[in-house]
Design a protein around this motif. Structure first.
Motif, PDB file in Angstrom:
ATOM      1  N   PRO A  41      -8.529   7.201   7.334  1.00 18.78           N
ATOM      2  CA  PRO A  41      -7.658   7.564   8.461  1.00 18.78           C
ATOM      3  C   PRO A  41      -6.524   8.467   7.986  1.00 18.78           C
ATOM      4  N   HIS A  42      -6.344   9.567   8.649  1.00 18.76           N
ATOM      5  CA  HIS A  42      -5.274  10.497   8.293  1.00 18.76           C
ATOM      6  C   HIS A  42      -4.107  10.241   9.251  1.00 18.76           C
ATOM      7  N   ASP A  43      -3.397   9.132   8.998  1.00 22.04           N
ATOM      8  CA  ASP A  43      -2.378   8.665   9.932  1.00 22.04           C
ATOM      9  C   ASP A  43      -1.279   9.689  10.190  1.00 22.04           C
ATOM     10  N   LEU A  44      -0.895  10.416   9.141  1.00 24.15           N
ATOM     11  CA  LEU A  44       0.222  11.352   9.282  1.00 24.15           C
ATOM     12  C   LEU A  44      -0.169  12.673   9.929  1.00 24.15           C
ATOM     13  N   ARG A  45      -1.450  13.014   9.908  1.00 25.81           N
ATOM     14  CA  ARG A  45      -1.861  14.352  10.364  1.00 25.81           C
ATOM     15  C   ARG A  45      -1.443  14.611  11.812  1.00 25.81           C
ATOM     16  N   THR A  46      -1.661  13.639  12.697  1.00 24.76           N
ATOM     17  CA  THR A  46      -1.319  13.845  14.101  1.00 24.76           C
ATOM     18  C   THR A  46       0.183  14.004  14.286  1.00 24.76           C
ATOM     19  N   VAL A  47       0.964  13.232  13.517  1.00 21.42           N
ATOM     20  CA  VAL A  47       2.421  13.347  13.597  1.00 21.42           C
ATOM     21  C   VAL A  47       2.873  14.719  13.084  1.00 21.42           C
ATOM     22  N   LEU A  48       2.295  15.157  11.965  1.00 20.41           N
ATOM     23  CA  LEU A  48       2.646  16.468  11.417  1.00 20.41           C
ATOM     24  C   LEU A  48       2.279  17.588  12.385  1.00 20.41           C
ATOM     25  N   TRP A  49       1.141  17.449  13.057  1.00 22.60           N
ATOM     26  CA  TRP A  49       0.740  18.423  14.079  1.00 22.60           C
ATOM     27  C   TRP A  49       1.791  18.483  15.189  1.00 22.60           C
ATOM     28  N   ALA A  50       2.230  17.307  15.642  1.00 24.20           N
ATOM     29  CA  ALA A  50       3.230  17.268  16.709  1.00 24.20           C
ATOM     30  C   ALA A  50       4.534  17.925  16.272  1.00 24.20           C
ATOM     31  N   LEU A  51       4.894  17.763  15.006  1.00 26.62           N
ATOM     32  CA  LEU A  51       6.156  18.322  14.506  1.00 26.62           C
ATOM     33  C   LEU A  51       6.056  19.801  14.142  1.00 26.62           C
ATOM     34  N   GLY A  52       4.845  20.360  14.177  1.00 25.58           N
ATOM     35  CA  GLY A  52       4.676  21.781  13.839  1.00 25.58           C
ATOM     36  C   GLY A  52       4.755  22.058  12.355  1.00 25.58           C
ATOM     37  N   ALA A  53       4.300  21.120  11.528  1.00 23.38           N
ATOM     38  CA  ALA A  53       4.385  21.264  10.074  1.00 23.38           C
ATOM     39  C   ALA A  53       3.307  22.202   9.538  1.00 23.38           C
ATOM     40  N   THR A  54       3.527  22.691   8.330  1.00 24.97           N
ATOM     41  CA  THR A  54       2.539  23.507   7.628  1.00 24.97           C
ATOM     42  C   THR A  54       2.251  22.888   6.265  1.00 24.97           C
ATOM     43  N   VAL A 108       0.842  -1.206   0.000  1.00 21.62           N
ATOM     44  CA  VAL A 108       0.000   0.000   0.000  1.00 21.62           C
ATOM     45  C   VAL A 108       0.869   1.244   0.000  1.00 21.62           C
ATOM     46  N   ARG A 109       1.936   1.235   0.797  1.00 14.87           N
ATOM     47  CA  ARG A 109       2.813   2.410   0.866  1.00 14.87           C
ATOM     48  C   ARG A 109       3.500   2.702  -0.468  1.00 14.87           C
ATOM     49  N   LEU A 110       3.692   1.681  -1.286  1.00 18.20           N
ATOM     50  CA  LEU A 110       4.310   1.893  -2.595  1.00 18.20           C
ATOM     51  C   LEU A 110       3.443   2.792  -3.487  1.00 18.20           C
ATOM     52  N   ARG A 111       2.115   2.761  -3.296  1.00 23.51           N
ATOM     53  CA  ARG A 111       1.201   3.542  -4.135  1.00 23.51           C
ATOM     54  C   ARG A 111       0.633   4.762  -3.404  1.00 23.51           C
ATOM     55  N   ALA A 112       0.273   4.588  -2.151  1.00 25.78           N
ATOM     56  CA  ALA A 112      -0.377   5.671  -1.407  1.00 25.78           C
ATOM     57  C   ALA A 112       0.564   6.861  -1.262  1.00 25.78           C
ATOM     58  N   THR A 113       0.006   8.055  -1.337  1.00 21.75           N
ATOM     59  CA  THR A 113       0.820   9.266  -1.287  1.00 21.75           C
ATOM     60  C   THR A 113       0.621  10.028   0.018  1.00 21.75           C
ATOM     61  N   VAL A 114       1.553  10.909   0.271  1.00 21.36           N
ATOM     62  CA  VAL A 114       1.490  11.764   1.454  1.00 21.36           C
ATOM     63  C   VAL A 114       0.206  12.599   1.434  1.00 21.36           C
ATOM     64  N   GLY A 115      -0.064  13.229   0.296  1.00 24.88           N
ATOM     65  CA  GLY A 115      -1.247  14.086   0.207  1.00 24.88           C
ATOM     66  C   GLY A 115      -2.538  13.321   0.403  1.00 24.88           C
ATOM     67  N   GLY A 116      -2.638  12.156  -0.220  1.00 27.28           N
ATOM     68  CA  GLY A 116      -3.846  11.362  -0.062  1.00 27.28           C
ATOM     69  C   GLY A 116      -4.067  10.936   1.378  1.00 27.28           C
ATOM     70  N   ASN A 117      -2.989  10.615   2.075  1.00 29.62           N
ATOM     71  CA  ASN A 117      -3.104  10.211   3.469  1.00 29.62           C
ATOM     72  C   ASN A 117      -3.627  11.344   4.340  1.00 29.62           C
ATOM     73  N   ILE A 118      -3.312  12.577   3.955  1.00 32.89           N
ATOM     74  CA  ILE A 118      -3.693  13.720   4.783  1.00 32.89           C
ATOM     75  C   ILE A 118      -5.096  14.226   4.476  1.00 32.89           C
ATOM     76  N   VAL A 119      -5.480  14.225   3.202  1.00 34.36           N
ATOM     77  CA  VAL A 119      -6.714  14.921   2.826  1.00 34.36           C
ATOM     78  C   VAL A 119      -7.810  14.041   2.236  1.00 34.36           C
ATOM     79  N   ALA A 120      -7.547  12.780   1.903  1.00 31.00           N
ATOM     80  CA  ALA A 120      -8.596  11.949   1.297  1.00 31.00           C
ATOM     81  C   ALA A 120      -9.777  11.836   2.253  1.00 31.00           C
ATOM     82  N   PRO A 121     -10.983  12.214   1.828  1.00 34.31           N
ATOM     83  CA  PRO A 121     -12.137  12.192   2.739  1.00 34.31           C
ATOM     84  C   PRO A 121     -12.534  10.777   3.123  1.00 34.31           C
ATOM     85  N   GLY A 122     -12.915  10.629   4.396  1.00 41.53           N
ATOM     86  CA  GLY A 122     -13.413   9.344   4.850  1.00 41.53           C
ATOM     87  C   GLY A 122     -12.359   8.308   5.158  1.00 41.53           C
TER      88      GLY A 122
END
Length: 248
Positions: free
Chosen positions: A118-131, A102-116
């Motif tokens: 799990p946004h697995d990376l969002r919480t980590v990005l929040w912790a790191l102070g990302a924009t 799955v990771r070979l195809r799934a993208t960073v953007g899709g993980n963050i914004v695809a509706p419906g």
């Protein structure tokens, strides 16, 4: 030779992608993992797809922290597998998402914004102070990553992430063996934030941020917060102790 695919638009740049999406009839696509599952569930395929994988801005990936850059830029169409290989705290966290195929195809953007999904990376990005760098019909904008997934308007495109290159600590434990950790904790000393999770499940640890703002050591409250989430006390305080150490 370029092969034309009916209903598939390959824009020349981000502005053209935004223009095609403006009428609301098209859907942006990169890894297409969410799209394929949506169609399989009976949602139906959109009439037009906007291919984001040929845009250099969306496929570029800066080196991991330690490169001397003020922040690390990660294009939204970068695959999760490529992010894992690039290292750093974000790459380590991405290694827990889904499976390798799955990771070979799934993208960073899709993980963050695809509706419906799990946004697995969002919480980590929040912790790191990302924009997030977002492009829309009016202009581009930068927005701090929040825990609310409703970040983009329908006609907007996520272009890239900007992740501060300040040190962060990532520790794991609580599994059957050291090689199969049940939990992973990400702590940023610069933001005072932390997140805990495993594949498909991630939670912010807000008490750590409150403690940091009050001048209290994060490690002093992290263990108790993990216990409050149901983590066994010995595991919680082991993770907290290792999280409190400076990043390597």
């Amino acid at each position: 030779m370029t092969v034309a695919v009916p209903g598939l638009v390959r824009p020349r740049d981000v502005d053209e992608a935004v223009a095609v999406l403006a009428d609301g009839a098209a859907r942006p696509v990169a890894g297409a993992t969410a799209l394929l599952v949506d169609v399989a569930r009976g949602a139906g395929a959109p009439s037009r797809l906007v291919d984001l994988t040929t845009l250099d801005e969306l496929t570029a990936l800066d080196p991991a922290a330690g490169s001397g850059l003020g922040s690390r830029r990660v294009g939204a169409a970068v695959s999760l597998a490529r992010l894992v290989r690039s290292g750093g705290a974000l790459g380590t966290a991405a290694a827990q998402i889904a499976s390798h195929p799955v990771r070979l195809r799934a993208t960073v953007g899709g993980n963050i914004v695809a509706p419906g999904w799990p946004h697995d990376l969002r919480t980590v990005l929040w912790a790191l102070g990302a924009t997030l760098e977002v492009a829309g019909p009016a202009a581009r904008r930068r927005v701090a990553v929040s825990l609310d997934p409703r970040t983009l308007a329908p006609q907007e495109v996520l272009v890239a992430l900007h992740v501060p290159s300040t040190p962060a600590t990532v520790v794991a434990g609580g599994g059957v063996t050291a090689g199969r950790p049940a939990l992973q904790v990400v702590v940023s000393r610069s933001t005072g934030r932390a997140a805990v999770g495993t594949s498909g499940w991630r939670r912010p640890l807000p008490a750590t941020g409150t403690a940091a703002a009050a001048g209290t050591d994060i490690g002093a409250v992290l263990g108790d917060e993990l216990v409050g989430l149901g983590v066994p006390r010995l595991v919680a305080h082991d993770l907290a102790d290792r999280s409190a150490r400076p990043a390597a």
